[in-house]
Design a protein around this motif. Structure first.
Motif, PDB file in Angstrom:
ATOM      1  N   LEU A   7     -11.636  12.791 121.663  1.00  0.00           N
ATOM      2  CA  LEU A   7     -12.855  13.069 120.907  1.00  0.00           C
ATOM      3  C   LEU A   7     -13.686  11.803 120.716  1.00  0.00           C
ATOM      4  O   LEU A   7     -14.918  11.846 120.732  1.00  0.00           O
ATOM      5  N   ALA A   8     -12.997  10.675 120.534  1.00  0.00           N
ATOM      6  CA  ALA A   8     -13.713   9.404 120.404  1.00  0.00           C
ATOM      7  C   ALA A   8     -14.372   9.017 121.729  1.00  0.00           C
ATOM      8  O   ALA A   8     -15.535   8.602 121.770  1.00  0.00           O
ATOM      9  N   LEU A   9     -13.634   9.179 122.822  1.00  0.00           N
ATOM     10  CA  LEU A   9     -14.175   8.849 124.137  1.00  0.00           C
ATOM     11  C   LEU A   9     -15.309   9.786 124.535  1.00  0.00           C
ATOM     12  O   LEU A   9     -16.243   9.392 125.238  1.00  0.00           O
ATOM     13  N   GLN A  10     -15.228  11.004 124.055  1.00  0.00           N
ATOM     14  CA  GLN A  10     -16.196  12.026 124.443  1.00  0.00           C
ATOM     15  C   GLN A  10     -17.607  11.715 123.960  1.00  0.00           C
ATOM     16  O   GLN A  10     -18.582  12.275 124.454  1.00  0.00           O
TER      17      GLN A  10
ATOM     18  N   ALA B 192      -1.039   8.509 127.003  1.00  0.00           N
ATOM     19  CA  ALA B 192      -1.766   8.124 128.216  1.00  0.00           C
ATOM     20  C   ALA B 192      -1.829   9.281 129.210  1.00  0.00           C
ATOM     21  O   ALA B 192      -2.873   9.531 129.831  1.00  0.00           O
ATOM     22  N   ILE B 193      -0.726  10.006 129.348  1.00  0.00           N
ATOM     23  CA  ILE B 193      -0.710  11.143 130.276  1.00  0.00           C
ATOM     24  C   ILE B 193      -1.609  12.262 129.776  1.00  0.00           C
ATOM     25  O   ILE B 193      -2.363  12.874 130.552  1.00  0.00           O
ATOM     26  N   PHE B 194      -1.577  12.529 128.471  1.00  0.00           N
ATOM     27  CA  PHE B 194      -2.431  13.588 127.926  1.00  0.00           C
ATOM     28  C   PHE B 194      -3.910  13.244 128.095  1.00  0.00           C
ATOM     29  O   PHE B 194      -4.723  14.108 128.439  1.00  0.00           O
ATOM     30  N   VAL B 195      -4.276  11.998 127.852  1.00  0.00           N
ATOM     31  CA  VAL B 195      -5.666  11.588 128.050  1.00  0.00           C
ATOM     32  C   VAL B 195      -6.041  11.753 129.522  1.00  0.00           C
ATOM     33  O   VAL B 195      -7.130  12.225 129.854  1.00  0.00           O
ATOM     34  N   ALA B 196      -5.125  11.388 130.415  1.00  0.00           N
ATOM     35  CA  ALA B 196      -5.361  11.543 131.854  1.00  0.00           C
ATOM     36  C   ALA B 196      -5.582  13.010 132.215  1.00  0.00           C
ATOM     37  O   ALA B 196      -6.417  13.332 133.061  1.00  0.00           O
ATOM     38  N   MET B 197      -4.843  13.903 131.571  1.00  0.00           N
ATOM     39  CA  MET B 197      -4.989  15.332 131.843  1.00  0.00           C
ATOM     40  C   MET B 197      -6.385  15.827 131.505  1.00  0.00           C
ATOM     41  O   MET B 197      -6.921  16.724 132.172  1.00  0.00           O
ATOM     42  N   PHE B 198      -6.995  15.238 130.479  1.00  0.00           N
ATOM     43  CA  PHE B 198      -8.346  15.646 130.093  1.00  0.00           C
ATOM     44  C   PHE B 198      -9.400  15.080 131.051  1.00  0.00           C
ATOM     45  O   PHE B 198     -10.548  15.502 131.006  1.00  0.00           O
TER      46      PHE B 198
ATOM     47  N   TYR C  70     -17.433   8.373 129.900  1.00  0.00           N
ATOM     48  CA  TYR C  70     -16.257   9.237 129.865  1.00  0.00           C
ATOM     49  C   TYR C  70     -16.637  10.678 130.173  1.00  0.00           C
ATOM     50  O   TYR C  70     -15.946  11.362 130.933  1.00  0.00           O
ATOM     51  N   ARG C  71     -17.732  11.157 129.578  1.00  0.00           N
ATOM     52  CA  ARG C  71     -18.151  12.537 129.832  1.00  0.00           C
ATOM     53  C   ARG C  71     -18.441  12.745 131.313  1.00  0.00           C
ATOM     54  O   ARG C  71     -18.098  13.767 131.893  1.00  0.00           O
TER      55      ARG C  71
END
Length: 201
Positions: A171-174, A47-53, A179-180
């Motif tokens: 990559l899935a969210l992208q 969750a934190i890594f996704v937040a960082m992106f 999300y983008r």
């Protein structure tokens, strides 16, 4: 521009809340590896890594939110200390990602980034555990060498594995425009130049 900024803030607040909930839930249900007093829960940092992106603000929010959630959730205080230490790498990492084209980050650059974050992550968790037990002594079976090995080295590996999982999620969210748009709104660049309603990749 005001509407765009408001939309970005709402998106980021929503993303922060969802990721905090996921970050608190995962340690309760995910597979766990236990080595002595230490445990490693698969995907506990995703969750934190996704937040960082997404953005530095979301990364800070998720880190603080999960720490508070662990505290009120009755997790051992040493786990809360370790969770709090995540701000040491989550914010700088997110700040770096906000300065580059995260949608086109190369395989090599992402792995170098992962390793750098993992080193800081490991050092921060070792420091958190040492500070937590400072003055009271370590529990039986937990010495300074064990801490550097199990907590330090173990966290480095754990961190890199979780970033790989987070990258799959990213990559899935992208592929989704919302999300983008959200992840590109660190400097409002995407929304200010995009005025059509087509979903172009």
């Amino acid at each position: 521009m005001q509407v765009t900024a408001r939309k970005s803030n709402v998106f980021q607040l929503t993303a922060t809340a969802v990721l905090i909930a996921i970050g608190i839930l995962i340690p309760m249900v995910a597979p766990r590896v236990v080595i002595g007093p230490a445990s490693y829960t698969l995907a506990s940092h995703v969750a934190i890594f996704v937040a960082m992106f997404i953005s530095p603000k979301v990364a800070i929010g998720v880190t603080l939110g999960t720490t508070i959630g662990f505290f009120f959730g009755g997790f051992p205080l040493v786990i809360v200390f370790r969770a709090a230490s995540h701000i040491v790498w989550a914010f700088p990492g997110a700040l770096y990602l906000s300065k580059i084209d995260k949608f086109k980050i190369s395989w090599i650059k992402l792995r170098v980034f992962s390793f750098a974050v993992a080193i800081v992550h490991g050092v921060a968790e070792v420091a958190a555990v040492i500070l937590f037990y400072f003055g009271t002594g370590f529990p039986e079976g937990m010495g300074i060498i064990w801490i550097f090995g199990a907590i330090g080295f173990g966290t480095v590996i754990h961190s890199m594995v979780d970033l790989e999982i987070a990258n799959i999620v990213r990559l899935a969210l992208q592929t989704q425009r919302p999300y983008r748009e959200l992840a590109s709104n660190n400097n409002l660049q995407y929304s200010l130049v995009s005025t059509d309603n087509t979903d172009s990749k």
